[in-house]
Design an enzyme around this catalytic site. Sequence first.
Site, PDB file in Angstrom:
ATOM      1  N   GLU A 262       0.830  -1.209   0.000  1.00  0.00           N
ATOM      2  CA  GLU A 262       0.000   0.000   0.000  1.00  0.00           C
ATOM      3  C   GLU A 262       0.863   1.257   0.000  1.00  0.00           C
ATOM      4  O   GLU A 262       0.458   2.301  -0.514  1.00  0.00           O
ATOM      5  CB  GLU A 262      -0.958   0.011   1.194  1.00  0.00           C
ATOM      6  CG  GLU A 262      -1.928  -1.182   1.271  1.00  0.00           C
ATOM      7  CD  GLU A 262      -2.775  -1.391   0.020  1.00  0.00           C
ATOM      8  OE1 GLU A 262      -2.995  -0.417  -0.740  1.00  0.00           O
ATOM      9  OE2 GLU A 262      -3.201  -2.549  -0.227  1.00  0.00           O
ATOM     10  N   GLU A 291      -1.031  -0.328  -9.689  1.00  0.00           N
ATOM     11  CA  GLU A 291      -0.603  -1.603  -9.129  1.00  0.00           C
ATOM     12  C   GLU A 291       0.887  -1.841  -9.395  1.00  0.00           C
ATOM     13  O   GLU A 291       1.568  -2.483  -8.590  1.00  0.00           O
ATOM     14  CB  GLU A 291      -1.449  -2.738  -9.715  1.00  0.00           C
ATOM     15  CG  GLU A 291      -1.360  -4.041  -8.960  1.00  0.00           C
ATOM     16  CD  GLU A 291      -1.907  -3.984  -7.537  1.00  0.00           C
ATOM     17  OE1 GLU A 291      -2.600  -2.996  -7.187  1.00  0.00           O
ATOM     18  OE2 GLU A 291      -1.614  -4.903  -6.755  1.00  0.00           O
TER      19      GLU A 291
END
Lengths: 494, 494
Positions: A262, A291
Site C-alpha cells: 500500500e 498496481e
Amino acid sequence: MTFYQKLVHHNQKISRLEHLEAICSWDQAAMMPEGGNSARSEALAELAVIKHELSIAPYLGEWFEQAATEELAPDEIINLREMKRSWQQANVVPADLVEKKSLACSRCEHAWRTQRDKNDWQRFCQNLKEVVELTRQEAQIRAEATGLSRYDALLDLYEPGMTTVELDELFSEVKGWLPGLIKQIMERQSQDVIMQPVGPFPVDQQQALSHTLMDRLGFDFNHGRLDKSIHPFCGGVPTDVRITTRYDEADFTSALMGVIHETGHARYEQGLPETWAGQPAGKARSMGIHESQSLFFEMQLSRSELFIDILAPLAADFFHRIDDPALSPENLTLLNTRVKPGLIRVDADEATYPAHVILRYEIERDLVEGKIEVEDIPELWDKKMSEYLGISTRGNFSDGCMQDIHWPIGAFGYFPSYTLGAIYAAQFMAAIKKEMNVDSLIRERNLQPIFNWLDRHVWKRASTVSTDQLLIDATGERLNAQYFKQHLEQRYLK
Amino acid sequence: MTFYQKLVHHNQKISRLEHLEAICSWDQAAMMPEGGNSARSEALAELAVIKHELSIAPYLGEWFEQAATEELAPDEIINLREMKRSWQQANVVPADLVEKKSLACSRCEHAWRTQRDKNDWQRFCQNLKEVVELTRQEAQIRAEATGLSRYDALLDLYEPGMTTVELDELFSEVKGWLPGLIKQIMERQSQDVIMQPVGPFPVDQQQALSHTLMDRLGFDFNHGRLDKSIHPFCGGVPTDVRITTRYDEADFTSALMGVIHETGHARYEQGLPETWAGQPAGKARSMGIHESQSLFFEMQLSRSELFIDILAPLAADFFHRIDDPALSPENLTLLNTRVKPGLIRVDADEATYPAHVILRYEIERDLVEGKIEVEDIPELWDKKMSEYLGISTRGNFSDGCMQDIHWPIGAFGYFPSYTLGAIYAAQFMAAIKKEMNVDSLIRERNLQPIFNWLDRHVWKRASTVSTDQLLIDATGERLNAQYFKQHLEQRYLK
C-alpha cells in the site's frame, strides 16, 4: 474566463467532492461502527448523484466545443483530452442507474462482510446477482457509446486503451509458461527448510514496525495515515493518503508486506504533480500503473534478498527477538519468496498470483458478456483453480469466489490490473537496472535514486501521457511480459 | 409527488450532505494529518456552497406556498413548520452580507488566536467592531423579517422562542440569589481537605475507563465512537455519533467529566426519532435543550455523591490504585463538587458558571441592540465580574473578554444556551424524582428508567414541539429556575 478555464474550475469542484467521498469511504471501512452504515451509504449515494449531475451538466457539451476552438498550451490540450474522456465516460450512464448500482453495491458489500465469514454463498449470490445485473446494464450502455465490447467498455474505466484481445493474448502467453515455471520453482524449493516464526507478534509492535518501514520507503506522514480495515486498501486524497492493513498476531509478514504494498500505491498518489491537483491530467494513469507501483515496492524491492537483509534485523528489533533464527535474513528471505499455490489471492506469492487473476478475468469477462450467470461462478472457480493451481475449492465459498471485495462493490474489469501491474513493475525495474546499480543502492540503504526514477518516469507524469507512451518513454518499449518472466526466473531459479 | 413530499426529499438531500460534512469535519479534527488541511478546507467550503445553494433554491418559495394548501397530517404540518423556519432563516440575509460577515469573522478569529496570547485588546477591538457592525446589520434584517427585537432575532437561531424579556426575568432572579449562594457554599467548603490525585494517569487507561463509563451511561457503540481531538466536541450524525475528548495524564477527571458531558449530547442525538431522520422535525430542539442533556449527564447524574460511589472504585481499578485515598469516593466527591470563582468560563463549576453566562448575555444583548459599543466591553466585563464573582479582570483581557471564541466568530445569541441548559436539566431531574426514586436507582446501578424518561420526554420529541411545550409536557410547568437553585442548595448546602 475562457471555456477551458471554466472546465478547469468545474473539474476542481468535482475533485473536491471526490475528496469528501474518499474520506467518508475510508471512514466507512476503517472507523465507522456497523450501525452507521445505512445512513452513510445513503449519504455517499447522494454525493454520487451530485457528482454525476455535475459531470453530465448540460452546459458541458458547449464548453467542450468552445474550448476546442481556443488557443491552448500543449499541457492544457492534454488536460482537455483527459477531461473529455471522463466527461464522456460519466455522461453515458443515466443518473438513476448510477444511484441504483451504488445502493446495490453498498448493500452487497456490507452484507458480504458477514456473509463471507459464514460461507453463506446462497444469500451473497442474491445480492451479487443484483450487482451483476446492474453492471451488465451499465456495460451495455458503455459498449454502445464506445464501440467496444461490454467487458472492454468496463476495462477501459480502469485501464484505458487495454482490450480483451490484447489481454487474451498476453494472458495466454503467461498461461503458456506459468504452470511449468511454478512447478520448477516448487521442485527447486522442495528441499528448503523454513522456520515459521512463532507468534504472538503483538499488534502494537507490528504497527510500530510498519510505521518505521513506511518511513524508510518515503511515505509522507504529514500527508497520510496508516489504519486498520478488513480489506487493506489505499484511499484518501493525494494530500492525505489513507492506507490500511489488517494484523494477524500469529504472522507478522502478511501485514508487513501488505503495508509495503500500500505504501507503493501511496507514494504514487503523494507523488502526483501538485500543479495538476484536482485536474484529470493530474490523476494516476491507470489501475495497472497504480498496481505496478505497489508491486514495485512489494515484489521488485522489498522481497529481494538484499532488502530483506535490512528488514530482518528491524523486525527482530521491534519484536524483541534478536536471537530468533526464524527472523534471520536467510530464513525471512526463504519465507518471503516461498511459492506455494493457495486459495487466497491476496496471500498469493508473485508466481502463483497471475493464475488467480487470469481465473477471475476469465469469469468476469464471461459474466459481463452474459455467457455465464452468477450461479455458475462456484463451479467455474473450482474448475479453474484445479486447472491452474491444482487446488479444489468445492463448498468453500469464503476462500473461493467470496474472498474478494471487487465483485461486491461492482468493480468488474479491475482484476486484470493486478497482473498488468506485475508485468509493468518488472519492466520498470529492468529499465532502472540499465541506468543504475540497484543492488548497490539497496546495500547502501540509498533508495532515493530509485524513487527519483519512479517519480520522474511515472508519478509526475500522472495522466499527461497514455499508458503505452509512458511505458515507451520510461522503458524504451511497449508492454512486454518477458521481463516479468525473467524476473521470476532470476529470483526463483537462479 | 405532493409539494410537501418534494420538500421532504429536498431536506433529506441537505441532511445527507450534512452527514458528509459532519464526518469530514470530525476527521479534520480527530484524524487528519496537518498537511491535509488546505485541501480539506477547500472541499468543505465547496460543500458549504452546494448546501447553501440548495437551501435557497428559487423553487422553494413556490413549494412552500403550494404545500401550505395541501391536506397534511398533523405531524407533517409540524415538519413543514420546521422546514419553513430554517428556510426563512437561510433566505432572509442577502448573500453579500453573509459573505462580508463570514470574511470579517474569519479575519477576527484568526487574529484573535494570537491577540489573545498577547493580551492585545486594542487590535482585537478593531476587528471585533467590524464583526459587531455586520452582526447588527444581520440582526436588523432578521428582526424585520420576524418582528422580533434585534438580539431576539439572533437568539432565535439557537434557542427558538426564547426572548430577552424572558431571559431578563430569569437571569435577574438567578442574579438575586446566586452570589449569596456561592458565598455560602465557599464558606461551607472552606474546611474541606481535598487530595489532588497525582498522575501520571496513562492515556490508554483513561480511554478504557471512558469507554466503560460511556457503556454504563448507555452510549451505543454500534452508533458512535470516542476519539481524541484538541477541542472536545460531539459531532457525527445520529446513526453514528462521534464524540471526542483530550487527555491530560496529570489529571484524569477533566477528560472523564468531559466524556460524560459529551455522552449526554451523544445520547440525545442517538435517541432522536428514526422516523424523522433527515427532516427538520427530527433534529435536536435547541442548543439549550442539547446542553441540558450534556449537563444532565455531567452535573445532575455523574457529579452526584451516589454516582461517584460507582465511579471512584472503577477509576481506582482502571488505574491500578485500589488503595489510593485520593481516588476514594469521598475525596472524588469533594474534588468534583468544588466551587471556586475563577476567570475562565470553560473551567467554571456549575455554581459559578451562570455568572459567566449572565455577564456575557448582558453585554452581547446591549451590544447587538446598540446600547453599548465594543469599546465599553472591558469596563463592563470587569464591573460585572467583580459584582457577580468578586474577581477583578482589569487589564487582563486574555482571561477576560477575549477568552471565548464565540464573539470572534460572530456567534452572538449563543451564550444563554449554556445556562438555560443547566436550568432545564435541573427541572428535568426534579420531574424525574417525582416519578421515581433516583437515588435508589443509582445505588442499584439501574439507570435505565432515567434514560427511558429522557428518551420519552426529550429525545424522541426532537423538534416536533416547541421548547415551551416540551418543558410543560415533561415537567408540568414552564421554565422555572427554582429547580436549579434547589439542586445547588441540595448538593452544596445540605
